[in-house]
Enzyme design. Structure first.
Site, PDB file in Angstrom:
ATOM      1  N   TYR A 261     -14.542  -0.492  42.885  1.00 60.71           N
ATOM      2  CA  TYR A 261     -14.403  -1.137  41.577  1.00 60.71           C
ATOM      3  C   TYR A 261     -15.759  -1.308  40.906  1.00 60.71           C
ATOM      4  O   TYR A 261     -15.953  -0.939  39.745  1.00 60.71           O
ATOM      5  CB  TYR A 261     -13.727  -2.500  41.761  1.00 60.71           C
ATOM      6  CG  TYR A 261     -13.373  -3.202  40.469  1.00 60.71           C
ATOM      7  CD1 TYR A 261     -12.328  -2.747  39.683  1.00 60.71           C
ATOM      8  CD2 TYR A 261     -14.079  -4.332  40.050  1.00 60.71           C
ATOM      9  CE1 TYR A 261     -11.991  -3.388  38.498  1.00 60.71           C
ATOM     10  CE2 TYR A 261     -13.752  -4.981  38.877  1.00 60.71           C
ATOM     11  CZ  TYR A 261     -12.698  -4.516  38.103  1.00 60.71           C
ATOM     12  OH  TYR A 261     -12.373  -5.151  36.941  1.00 60.71           O
TER      13      TYR A 261
ATOM     14  N   LYS B 248     -17.192   0.505  37.398  1.00 61.71           N
ATOM     15  CA  LYS B 248     -17.543  -0.270  36.201  1.00 61.71           C
ATOM     16  C   LYS B 248     -19.012  -0.059  35.818  1.00 61.71           C
ATOM     17  O   LYS B 248     -19.336   0.007  34.627  1.00 61.71           O
ATOM     18  CB  LYS B 248     -17.232  -1.750  36.413  1.00 61.71           C
ATOM     19  CG  LYS B 248     -15.736  -2.038  36.582  1.00 61.71           C
ATOM     20  CD  LYS B 248     -14.911  -1.575  35.390  1.00 61.71           C
ATOM     21  CE  LYS B 248     -13.454  -2.048  35.481  1.00 61.71           C
ATOM     22  NZ  LYS B 248     -12.642  -1.629  34.316  1.00 61.71           N
TER      23      LYS B 248
END
Ligand code: NAI
Length: 255
Positions: A159, A163
């Site tokens: 994740y 990002k």
């Protein structure tokens, strides 16, 4: 972007806005916010979107749901084509995202590859398809990133990497498309109450912990992200590009 007076810089009347992840959470809040301001919103999601259709029903603009898994290149092409069929694309907002929590030793397969597909490759593909249309309108791109692109979080290797990558993609797009007047920015939310974060918000200890991390001493609402997204997408932010704006209640920057 349609030319308009400064006083109406927050209006999107006559504009077509393509948003992903509109079935719920931050994506739905963005759809509502743009439709309130007069846009025709084309929303792509793999889940049923009837609640978003209902939330936009009485608003000035329109909401057109499209069934689309953003990891499917053919579905992405069809989604962008649907938006372009309105005659223009003024704004692209990449919201669809997933989070996986897994220790590094077992962080392979699903958490890593799927995060890359949904959170990073899909926004890249959507912008690649939409770029010719955005150049025509001198449109804008807003990517929904995360504070975890900037601060570390245990067990979120995939994740956090996607990002941080999305922030890099945003800056690259700003550099490449800027000469045609296209702006590209990102928002990096902290803890926002949505179906994604419900398991934490519903756990008293976790809720207290995340609340206490923010200087404002509370969790955020999806509408508070949508407000910044519409600001960055519109003429009010006409000289802002390549930026990632924290929307985290003072979590990543304040001790
Ligand atoms: P959510 O899980 O409530 O909503 C995500 C939406 O994306 C859902 O409607 C889902 O169906 C859609 N989606 C996921 N994979 C898809 C796919 N392959 N194809 C099409 N649609 C797909 O999540 P939430 O909280 O609204 O998050 C939205 C974005 O905000 C995500 O990118 C997330 O990483 C980001 N974010 C959220 C934070 C939070 O605290 N809720 C914090 C920081 C970033």
């Amino acid at each position: 972007m349609t030319t308009r007076e400064t006083a109406s810089a927050l209006s999107f009347a006559g504009d077509t806005v393509l948003i992903t992840g509109t079935a719920r959470g931050i994506g739905r809040a963005c759809a509502v916010r743009f439709a309130e301001r007069g846009a025709t919103v084309v929303g792509g999601d793999r889940l049923d979107q009837s609640e978003t259709v209902g939330a936009c029903a009485e608003l000035t603009g329109d909401f057109e749901p499209v069934d689309a898994d953003v990891t499917d290149p053919a579905a992405v092409a069809a989604l962008v084509e649907h938006a372009a069929d309105t005659g223009r694309i003024d704004v692209v907002v990449n919201v669809a995202g997933i989070v996986a929590r897994e220790p590094i030793e077992t962080h392979d397969g699903e958490p890593w590859a799927r995060s890359m597909d949904v959170n990073l490759t899909a926004p890249f593909r959507i912008v690649r398809e939409a770029a010719p249309h955005l150049r025509e309108t001198s449109g804008t791109i807003v990517n929904v990133s995360s504070i975890y692109g900037q601060i570390g979080a245990a067990e979120r290797a995939g994740y956090a990497s996607t990002k941080a990558g999305l922030d890099g993609l945003t800056r690259a797009l700003a550099a490449e498309l800027g000469t045609d007047g296209v702006r590209a920015n990102a928002v990096a939310p902290g803890f926002i109450e949505t179906p994604m974060t419900a398991p934490y918000a519903e756990d008293d200890a976790a809720r207290e912990r995340f609340r206490g991390l923010a200087a404002l001493d509370r969790l955020g609402e999806p509408t508070e992200v949508a407000s910044v997204v519409t600001f960055l997408a519109g003429d009010a932010a006409s000289f802002v590009t390549g930026e990632t704006v924290l929307v985290d209640g003072g979590r990543a920057t304040v001790e």
